[in-house]
Design an enzyme around this catalytic site. Structure first.
Site, PDB file in Angstrom:
ATOM      1  N   THR A 171       0.819  -1.205   0.000  1.00 58.23           N
ATOM      2  CA  THR A 171       0.000   0.000   0.000  1.00 58.23           C
ATOM      3  C   THR A 171       0.857   1.260   0.000  1.00 58.23           C
ATOM      4  OG1 THR A 171      -1.592  -1.261   1.276  1.00 58.23           O
ATOM      5  CG2 THR A 171      -1.928   1.103   1.182  1.00 58.23           C
ATOM      6  N   GLU A 213       8.803  10.607   9.516  1.00 56.33           N
ATOM      7  CA  GLU A 213       7.609  11.459   9.529  1.00 56.33           C
ATOM      8  C   GLU A 213       6.343  10.626   9.364  1.00 56.33           C
ATOM      9  OE1 GLU A 213       7.468  15.290   9.690  1.00 56.33           O
ATOM     10  OE2 GLU A 213       5.735  14.246  10.461  1.00 56.33           O
ATOM     11  N   VAL A 240       4.190   8.532  12.533  1.00 56.89           N
ATOM     12  CA  VAL A 240       3.232   9.088  13.494  1.00 56.89           C
ATOM     13  C   VAL A 240       2.313  10.063  12.775  1.00 56.89           C
ATOM     14  CG1 VAL A 240       2.933  10.311  15.669  1.00 56.89           C
ATOM     15  CG2 VAL A 240       4.979   8.927  15.314  1.00 56.89           C
ATOM     16  N   GLY A 257       0.376   9.928   9.995  1.00 55.38           N
ATOM     17  CA  GLY A 257       0.650   9.966   8.552  1.00 55.38           C
ATOM     18  C   GLY A 257       0.681  11.334   7.891  1.00 55.38           C
ATOM     19  N   ILE A 310       0.073  14.320   9.048  1.00 54.35           N
ATOM     20  CA  ILE A 310       0.370  15.495   9.874  1.00 54.35           C
ATOM     21  C   ILE A 310       1.888  15.616  10.005  1.00 54.35           C
ATOM     22  CG2 ILE A 310      -0.028  16.594  12.100  1.00 54.35           C
ATOM     23  CD1 ILE A 310      -2.307  14.606  12.569  1.00 54.35           C
ATOM     24  N   GLY A 326     -13.175  -2.121   6.472  1.00 52.45           N
ATOM     25  CA  GLY A 326     -11.724  -1.982   6.300  1.00 52.45           C
ATOM     26  C   GLY A 326     -11.081  -0.953   7.215  1.00 52.45           C
ATOM     27  N   GLU A 355      -8.611  -4.072  11.551  1.00 53.80           N
ATOM     28  CA  GLU A 355      -8.021  -5.340  11.109  1.00 53.80           C
ATOM     29  C   GLU A 355      -8.885  -6.513  11.578  1.00 53.80           C
ATOM     30  OE1 GLU A 355      -5.077  -5.545   9.451  1.00 53.80           O
ATOM     31  OE2 GLU A 355      -4.474  -3.450   9.607  1.00 53.80           O
ATOM     32  N   LYS A 386       3.508   5.112  19.072  1.00 56.88           N
ATOM     33  CA  LYS A 386       3.625   6.480  18.564  1.00 56.88           C
ATOM     34  C   LYS A 386       3.863   7.468  19.704  1.00 56.88           C
ATOM     35  CE  LYS A 386       0.609   5.344  14.666  1.00 56.88           C
ATOM     36  NZ  LYS A 386      -0.823   5.255  14.271  1.00 56.88           N
ATOM     37  N   GLY A 398      -3.543   5.604   5.707  1.00 55.77           N
ATOM     38  CA  GLY A 398      -3.985   5.587   4.319  1.00 55.77           C
ATOM     39  C   GLY A 398      -2.790   5.670   3.398  1.00 55.77           C
TER      40      GLY A 398
END
Lengths: 429, 429
Positions: A11, A127, A130, A132, A134, A185, A188, A203, A300
């Site tokens: 992904t 980066e 933690v 994604g 931001i 989705g 999990e 995180k 994502g």
């Protein structure tokens, strides 16, 4: 030119390739840097085939790729612990920078990875690990260096926030929403890692390390997940003008670090309370800057890939024009683990939801136990429940130390009238 | 070592000195950089006396300080246009980097300053110029480079947001809140610059330049302030589930740039609607990253000073370990001014508040004019006002191009029954 060796075409890895293809010319023109995908590596020939067809150099031998002197940076997007740990250490030993989104690995093996990178003058950028979308790591390392972070509260697990938001908005119970989240989705098949707060703790360990300047070990962080939050808790929170959020928390406490993950009652006028669904957010209180909030997509494909590419651009800018000292290592002492404040020493206002048989004298016993433990009561509400013969007693305490709250709730749970273990949730403020 | 020449010992300048004194040792230890206040300059001996007493080198001759080869960077915190412009150009010509919080100057004279800096390979850093405590410039230049900003909406004037927030929370009218804001120090004695949106336009020009990659000239930005917003507008907004905010807006529109500043109806479920009082916020929509919001203090001594110091730290890190190409210039073409989308070509849902004599047939005339201009009506509400014999007619349109909305409202204003010029406010979405 930055020659990139990428492991992982899933992904996020696929997203990184797509963004580099999309932006390569723009970076060259505007920034004078060149991101070159020198080698794309995955486990099987099938996975790399589409990239081979496009003319990329591909490999299924990660070790060989890492050893290749024509690679400047390893981008590790495979996930997991063992192999990525080995790859990253090998890359650093071979003099290559590292970019990764693997928070679990950094939280668990950061004490090996960061000192090695520091000793070699290499970057380990994360980066994407933690929040994604931001740019919080960069903010902590660069934008906020004029301030000291006094406290941080963050919503950094999209699955938990999605479940809690839907429970609040639709009045549904935990299991119903979890099942629907799995179907859609957003959770999990085995959701333990998310709903029990482990991902948030990984995180939080990284953020607390950057805030405090000391290595905060993930294993020492107190963690409570959200699996025991009921529709009733959420309804009562709403009545009290609050929403329940799973928060990662950091507080500066002299030389010690207060870092923990647990559900919180967040007042509806707090900026974090309106961060819903899969959105993530980091709220900071800083000495000079005051309060600041950053919100964005927490996960994502493209948000995460975008953060990886931002790291690659930073790296290309740094090393194209002369080495500069690696940044992240400057910001926390990776050698020594921080001393954490035990959860028992922290203080908060508490919400207790006590389920008791509807018998005379229970309220007197409960208030008696609270008084014995010098706990002041802010509010006490008795609620009927659907279960005949039982009642819910909701107690909101004034600010009290955790050890006293725990002692009191243990004593309450031991009363013969109590039907089940009481629910205990802290207030954010 | 970064040798700093500072002009201005006022609110922000004093804060910068305080933070450098507070953090100097920490920066040296953690980052290996040294921020040295080589010279502190102000207009009068009285202003610099306290710093002289502390042992600093001081000056009242800015030109001499700038010419001094022992200065690496000019920190311009004097404010105003003419002298700062002269100083900054002189500093760049003398091979010195520049850090400033002067958004008005950059918006007005950026077309001279940025190309000069670029041609000399020097940095002009201005994190403090937009949204003081929000590291938005750094985010746009570094954290978000993996994405393209499709649109931006921001609350970047604390005075306006304070006034609008109090009007909404307390039901007060504009003049009452403005006077109170002036008394409390949240608005200047002459508030024109803030309340008419000029300050917001300066900052929007800078943000739009960074987002678009082209120089956006402040003078070309459409600006409407908040001085004509009434308590009634705010009450009606609330009824419609909205709050009124003064927004700086940027939209990518092919090769053109849509940049403007005007009040907006913001739906209460939008992240910007809960940004109240003097808080600032920047909301971004990006292709890969999705939506992201950054909130924080927009002004004030320490937040602004903290941003200036963050720039100095970045600069010290860059130049201590080898020159690298100056960052901001990479991100927009400073030579050529961007083509802006004329406001008449933009589209929005519109709020019209029409004040009319309470006579039969007015509604028919108004709806007739709207129909002639092919404007679809979403809602129309007639409201009694305190003024006897008059009524308010509120029209919410569907999405329509500005030129058609303007033509219709001009025709409506020309009706004999209309008592005063109609209020026109756009919806954010």
């Amino acid at each position: 030119m930055l020659r990139i060796g990428l492991i992982g075409t899933g992904t996020v890895g696929g997203g990184v390739i797509a963004i580099i293809e999309q932006k390569k010319a723009e970076y060259r023109e505007k920034l004078g840097i060149d991101l070159e995908l020198a080698c794309i590596c995955a486990k099987t020939d099938e996975e790399v085939a589409p990239y081979k067809a496009k003319g990329y150099t591909v490999s299924t031998d990660a070790d060989a790729m890492i050893a290749n002197p024509d690679i400047d940076v390893l981008v590790e997007l495979a996930g997991g612990y063992n192999m990525p740990r080995k790859w990253i250490l090998a890359a650093l030993n071979a003099g290559k920078h590292v970019v990764t989104a693997n928070k679990a690995l950094l939280a668990k093996h950061g004490h090996e990875i960061f000192p090695l990178a520091a000793s070699k003058g290499l970057h380990v950028l994360f980066e994407a690990a933690v929040g994604g979308g931001i740019p919080i790591i960069r903010s902590l390392q660069e934008g906020l260096v004029g301030s000291t972070v006094e406290s941080l509260s963050c919503i950094i697990n999209g699955t938990c926030n999605y479940i809690l938001s839907r429970m609040a908005q639709e009045g549904l119970d935990f299991d119903t929403v979890l099942k629907d989240a799995q179907r859609l989705g957003f959770a999990e098949a085995d959701p333990t890692f998310d709903i029990e707060g482990i991902d948030s703790a990984h995180k939080t360990a990284l953020l607390a390390s950057l805030c405090s300047g000391h290595r905060v070990d993930f294993e020492k962080i107190h963690v409570t997940g959200i699996s025991k939050i009921t529709a009733q808790d959420i309804a009562i929170a709403k009545e009290l003008g609050c929403t329940i959020k799973l928060l990662g928390i950091y507080n500066r406490d002299g030389d010690r670090v207060d870092a923990r993950v647990h559900p919180c009652f967040v007042p509806q006028n707090h900026l974090l309370s309106s961060v819903n669904r899969v959105l993530n957010a980091v709220y900071l209180n800083c000495d000079n800057l005051g309060e600041t909030l950053q919100t964005g997509a927490g996960a994502g494909r493209m948000p995460t890939a975008s953060a990886v590419v931002a790291d690659l651009v930073s790296l290309a800018r740094s090393i194209d024009t002369g080495k500069r000292a690696a940044l992240p290592m400057g910001w926390f002492n990776v050698e020594n683990s921080a001393t954490l404040v035990p959860i028992s020493e922290t203080s908060a206002r508490y919400y207790f939801r006590i389920t008791s048989r509807d018998e005379r004298g229970v309220l007197a016993k409960i208030t008696g136990i609270l008084a014995e433990n010098s706990i002041s009561i802010e509010t006490i509400i008795q609620k009927d429940v659907n279960d005949p013969g039982n009642v819910s007693i909701v107690v909101i305490t004034e600010k009290v130390q955790d050890c006293r709250a725990s002692k009191a709730i243990d004593a309450i749970n031991a009363l013969p009238e109590i039907v089940e273990n009481s629910q205990v949730i802290r207030f954010l403020a």
